[in-house]
Motif scaffolding. Sequence first.
Motif, PDB file in Angstrom:
ATOM      1  N   LYS A  79       3.038   3.636   3.636  1.00  0.00           N
ATOM      2  CA  LYS A  79       4.247   2.908   3.219  1.00  0.00           C
ATOM      3  C   LYS A  79       4.638   1.841   4.242  1.00  0.00           C
ATOM      4  O   LYS A  79       5.030   0.736   3.869  1.00  0.00           O
ATOM      5  N   ARG A  80       4.536   2.168   5.541  1.00  0.00           N
ATOM      6  CA  ARG A  80       4.859   1.183   6.586  1.00  0.00           C
ATOM      7  C   ARG A  80       3.945  -0.018   6.492  1.00  0.00           C
ATOM      8  O   ARG A  80       4.373  -1.166   6.664  1.00  0.00           O
TER       9      ARG A  80
ATOM     10  N   CYS B 208       4.993  -2.105   3.444  1.00  0.00           N
ATOM     11  CA  CYS B 208       6.255  -2.805   3.719  1.00  0.00           C
ATOM     12  C   CYS B 208       6.063  -3.924   4.742  1.00  0.00           C
ATOM     13  O   CYS B 208       6.628  -5.007   4.585  1.00  0.00           O
TER      14      CYS B 208
ATOM     15  N   THR C  12      10.349  -8.216  -0.671  1.00  0.00           N
ATOM     16  CA  THR C  12      10.898  -6.892  -0.412  1.00  0.00           C
ATOM     17  C   THR C  12      10.168  -5.885  -1.294  1.00  0.00           C
ATOM     18  O   THR C  12       9.667  -6.232  -2.347  1.00  0.00           O
ATOM     19  N   VAL C  13      10.100  -4.663  -0.830  1.00  0.00           N
ATOM     20  CA  VAL C  13       9.383  -3.620  -1.543  1.00  0.00           C
ATOM     21  C   VAL C  13      10.264  -2.401  -1.652  1.00  0.00           C
ATOM     22  O   VAL C  13      10.907  -2.010  -0.676  1.00  0.00           O
TER      23      VAL C  13
ATOM     24  N   THR D 190      10.212   1.582  -1.983  1.00  0.00           N
ATOM     25  CA  THR D 190       9.233   2.656  -1.760  1.00  0.00           C
ATOM     26  C   THR D 190       9.714   3.963  -2.325  1.00  0.00           C
ATOM     27  O   THR D 190      10.842   4.178  -2.576  1.00  0.00           O
TER      28      THR D 190
END
Length: 81
Positions: free
Chosen positions: A65-66, A69, A78-79, A81
Amino acid sequence: MARERTEHAARELSECVEFDPGKRCGVPVLKGTRMSVAQLLAELGEGRSTVEVAEDFDLDATLVKRFVCGLAVCLDRTVST
Protein backbone atom coordinates in the motif's frame (compact mmCIF):
# COMPACT_ATOMS: atom_id res chain seq x y z
CA MET A 1 3.55 22.46 -2.73
CA ALA A 2 4.76 20.45 -5.75
CA ARG A 3 8.25 20.24 -4.31
CA GLU A 4 6.96 18.89 -1.00
CA ARG A 5 4.81 16.29 -2.80
CA THR A 6 7.79 15.19 -4.89
CA GLU A 7 10.01 14.92 -1.82
CA HIS A 8 7.33 12.97 0.04
CA ALA A 9 6.88 10.60 -2.90
CA ALA A 10 10.62 10.07 -3.20
CA ARG A 11 10.88 9.24 0.52
CA GLU A 12 7.97 6.81 0.36
CA LEU A 13 9.28 5.06 -2.73
CA SER A 14 12.84 4.88 -1.40
CA GLU A 15 11.49 3.14 1.70
CA CYS A 16 9.55 0.63 -0.40
CA VAL A 17 11.80 -0.13 -3.37
CA GLU A 18 15.38 -1.35 -3.65
CA PHE A 19 17.81 -1.84 -6.51
CA ASP A 20 20.26 -4.62 -5.69
CA PRO A 21 22.46 -6.21 -8.38
CA GLY A 22 22.33 -9.40 -6.31
CA LYS A 23 18.53 -9.56 -6.51
CA ARG A 24 17.02 -10.17 -9.91
CA CYS A 25 20.01 -8.52 -11.62
CA GLY A 26 19.21 -5.10 -10.16
CA VAL A 27 15.58 -4.97 -11.31
CA PRO A 28 13.62 -2.75 -8.88
CA VAL A 29 11.91 -4.91 -6.23
CA LEU A 30 9.88 -4.28 -3.11
CA LYS A 31 12.29 -3.94 -0.19
CA GLY A 32 13.08 -7.20 1.50
CA THR A 33 11.50 -9.28 -1.27
CA ARG A 34 12.21 -10.57 -4.75
CA MET A 35 8.87 -9.21 -6.07
CA SER A 36 9.63 -6.89 -8.95
CA VAL A 37 7.87 -3.56 -9.14
CA ALA A 38 6.84 -4.45 -12.70
CA GLN A 39 5.19 -7.68 -11.56
CA LEU A 40 3.41 -5.90 -8.73
CA LEU A 41 2.06 -3.27 -11.14
CA ALA A 42 0.97 -5.99 -13.59
CA GLU A 43 -0.92 -7.79 -10.81
CA LEU A 44 -2.65 -4.56 -9.80
CA GLY A 45 -3.35 -3.75 -13.46
CA GLU A 46 -5.22 -7.03 -13.76
CA GLY A 47 -7.63 -5.74 -11.14
CA ARG A 48 -6.24 -7.46 -8.07
CA SER A 49 -6.31 -5.54 -4.80
CA THR A 50 -3.20 -4.72 -2.82
CA VAL A 51 -4.39 -7.11 -0.10
CA GLU A 52 -4.89 -9.96 -2.61
CA VAL A 53 -1.44 -9.46 -4.09
CA ALA A 54 0.15 -9.27 -0.63
CA GLU A 55 -1.56 -12.47 0.49
CA ASP A 56 -0.83 -14.42 -2.70
CA PHE A 57 2.86 -13.47 -2.78
CA ASP A 58 3.42 -13.46 1.00
CA LEU A 59 4.16 -9.72 1.08
CA ASP A 60 3.60 -7.14 3.78
CA ALA A 61 0.29 -5.51 2.78
CA THR A 62 1.38 -2.22 4.38
CA LEU A 63 4.51 -2.15 2.21
CA VAL A 64 2.45 -2.77 -0.94
CA LYS A 65 0.00 0.00 0.00
CA ARG A 66 2.85 2.43 0.81
CA PHE A 67 4.41 1.74 -2.58
CA VAL A 68 1.12 2.37 -4.41
CA CYS A 69 0.45 5.55 -2.44
CA GLY A 70 4.01 6.81 -2.98
CA LEU A 71 3.70 6.19 -6.69
CA ALA A 72 0.34 7.93 -6.77
CA VAL A 73 1.77 11.00 -5.02
CA CYS A 74 4.67 10.93 -7.47
CA LEU A 75 2.12 11.00 -10.30
CA ASP A 76 0.10 13.65 -8.44
CA ARG A 77 -2.91 11.47 -7.75
CA THR A 78 -4.64 10.56 -4.52
CA VAL A 79 -5.43 6.95 -3.73
CA SER A 80 -7.97 5.41 -1.43
CA THR A 81 -6.67 2.27 0.27
